[in-house]
Design an enzyme around this catalytic site. Structure first.
Site, PDB file in Angstrom:
ATOM      1  N   ASP A  67      -0.306   4.376   1.015  1.00  0.00           N
ATOM      2  CA  ASP A  67      -0.630   5.642   1.799  1.00  0.00           C
ATOM      3  C   ASP A  67      -0.009   5.265   3.043  1.00  0.00           C
ATOM      4  O   ASP A  67       0.547   4.178   3.377  1.00  0.00           O
ATOM      5  CB  ASP A  67      -2.237   5.437   2.116  1.00  0.00           C
ATOM      6  CG  ASP A  67      -2.691   4.061   2.683  1.00  0.00           C
ATOM      7  OD1 ASP A  67      -2.301   2.851   2.412  1.00  0.00           O
ATOM      8  OD2 ASP A  67      -3.591   4.095   3.869  1.00  0.00           O
ATOM      9  N   GLU A  79      -5.283   1.395   2.487  1.00  0.00           N
ATOM     10  CA  GLU A  79      -5.049   0.502   3.535  1.00  0.00           C
ATOM     11  C   GLU A  79      -5.097   0.775   4.986  1.00  0.00           C
ATOM     12  O   GLU A  79      -5.815   0.157   5.885  1.00  0.00           O
ATOM     13  CB  GLU A  79      -3.679  -0.399   3.098  1.00  0.00           C
ATOM     14  CG  GLU A  79      -3.578  -1.898   3.978  1.00  0.00           C
ATOM     15  CD  GLU A  79      -2.836  -1.745   5.443  1.00  0.00           C
ATOM     16  OE1 GLU A  79      -2.795  -2.610   5.967  1.00  0.00           O
ATOM     17  OE2 GLU A  79      -2.735  -0.340   5.823  1.00  0.00           O
ATOM     18  N   GLU A  80      -4.478   1.883   5.453  1.00  0.00           N
ATOM     19  CA  GLU A  80      -4.442   2.462   6.621  1.00  0.00           C
ATOM     20  C   GLU A  80      -5.831   2.920   7.321  1.00  0.00           C
ATOM     21  O   GLU A  80      -5.980   3.240   8.425  1.00  0.00           O
ATOM     22  CB  GLU A  80      -3.291   3.617   6.706  1.00  0.00           C
ATOM     23  CG  GLU A  80      -2.026   3.065   6.484  1.00  0.00           C
ATOM     24  CD  GLU A  80      -1.393   2.259   7.513  1.00  0.00           C
ATOM     25  OE1 GLU A  80      -2.208   1.755   8.572  1.00  0.00           O
ATOM     26  OE2 GLU A  80      -0.057   1.729   7.411  1.00  0.00           O
ATOM     27  N   ASP A 132       6.637   1.228   6.234  1.00  0.00           N
ATOM     28  CA  ASP A 132       5.277   0.938   6.001  1.00  0.00           C
ATOM     29  C   ASP A 132       4.603   1.760   5.256  1.00  0.00           C
ATOM     30  O   ASP A 132       3.974   2.991   5.881  1.00  0.00           O
ATOM     31  CB  ASP A 132       4.702   0.824   7.389  1.00  0.00           C
ATOM     32  CG  ASP A 132       3.012   0.403   7.570  1.00  0.00           C
ATOM     33  OD1 ASP A 132       2.743  -0.055   6.608  1.00  0.00           O
ATOM     34  OD2 ASP A 132       2.414   0.387   8.420  1.00  0.00           O
ATOM     35  N   HIS A 159       0.823  -1.267   0.114  1.00  0.00           N
ATOM     36  CA  HIS A 159      -0.201  -0.188  -0.121  1.00  0.00           C
ATOM     37  C   HIS A 159       1.022   1.136   0.056  1.00  0.00           C
ATOM     38  O   HIS A 159       2.086   1.336   0.451  1.00  0.00           O
ATOM     39  CB  HIS A 159      -1.028   0.115   1.300  1.00  0.00           C
ATOM     40  CG  HIS A 159      -0.382   0.171   2.659  1.00  0.00           C
ATOM     41  ND1 HIS A 159      -0.022   1.203   3.036  1.00  0.00           N
ATOM     42  CD2 HIS A 159      -0.086  -1.061   3.312  1.00  0.00           C
ATOM     43  CE1 HIS A 159       0.384   0.883   4.401  1.00  0.00           C
ATOM     44  NE2 HIS A 159       0.489  -0.234   4.459  1.00  0.00           N
ATOM     45  N   ASP A 164       2.002 -10.026   0.874  1.00  0.00           N
ATOM     46  CA  ASP A 164       1.834  -8.836   1.546  1.00  0.00           C
ATOM     47  C   ASP A 164       2.790  -7.974   2.378  1.00  0.00           C
ATOM     48  O   ASP A 164       3.856  -8.977   2.446  1.00  0.00           O
ATOM     49  CB  ASP A 164       0.312  -8.748   1.725  1.00  0.00           C
ATOM     50  CG  ASP A 164      -0.212  -7.129   2.106  1.00  0.00           C
ATOM     51  OD1 ASP A 164       0.294  -6.245   1.691  1.00  0.00           O
ATOM     52  OD2 ASP A 164      -1.533  -7.210   2.383  1.00  0.00           O
TER      53      ASP A 164
HETATM   54 ZN   LIG Z   1       1.078  -1.397   6.377  1.00  0.00          ZN
END
Ligand SMILES: [Zn+2]
Length: 205
Positions: free
Chosen positions: A85, A150-151, A116, A83, A176
């Site tokens: 974001d 995602e967050e 992340d 992801h 993932d």
């Molecule tokens: Zn993440």
């Protein structure tokens, strides 16, 4: 055996990604411009990936790349996820370097999303771009599924899963984000270790 292509400049490319504040929880304040900027940036940074793979957008924040395989392993489609974001920054936190400056120092790239999840995202794109430069074609179809919310429990990944299911695509492997390469990750593990997650705790809301 030929030496695989490794394009220099990955740290600078990660730095460019970090400089775009794709904070999904602050979408209302920041607007969707940073997310569009990110999509444009990866098109610039990964020209072969964008030439050889098809790219579909599902919802405003879901990117689905399809890399057609040779057909030798049709029952083993692979999905590589990440992801783009990031979570908000608490201004009271002490940052070694500003969170959205993308500073490269002491052999590291600093900033929000380095771990992340722009770091994991960039290694997927680098691997694909380098393999394409070598003329590699995977035996199975490979999908890159990137989400921009995602967050915030957004719908991008959910919609991409729905699309794949609708096309009768049953992934053989889905990879993932997971742990990082860290020093002494657990009390009984000295030294550097790459943390590999083989499960995901569920969320019930
Ligand atoms: Zn993440």
């Amino acid at each position: 055996m030929t030496t695989p292509t490794v394009r220099p400049g990955i740290a600078e490319r990660l730095s460019q990604m970090i400089r775009i504040p794709t904070v999904s929880a602050e979408l209302d304040e920041r607007g969707s411009a940073p997310f569009e900027e990110f999509v444009t940036l990866i098109a610039e940074l990964y020209p072969l990936t964008h030439e050889k793979l098809t790219l579909e957008r599902h919802t405003d924040f879901g990117l689905l790349f399809h890399w057609q395989g040779t057909g030798a392993a049709p029952d083993r489609p692979v999905v590589l996820m990440a992801h783009y974001d990031v979570v908000p920054v608490d201004e009271s936190d002490a940052w070694t370097h500003p969170p959205f400056a993308g500073v490269i120092a002491d052999g590291s790239v600093y900033g929000r999303g380095a771990l992340d999840d722009k770091g994991p995202l960039i290694v997927v794109l680098e691997a694909v771009e380098n393999l394409l430069a070598d003329g590699f074609v995977p035996p199975q179809d490979v999908y890159l599924s990137f989400g921009g919310n995602e967050e915030t429990y957004g719908r991008a990944a959910e919609e991409i899963a729905r699309v794949l299911r609708g096309r009768g695509i049953v992934p053989w492997l889905v990879l993932d984000e997971g742990g990082a390469v860290v020093d002494a990750p657990l009390p009984f593990v000295p030294g550097r270790a790459a943390m590999i997650g083989v499960g995901e705790k569920g969320v019930m809301t």
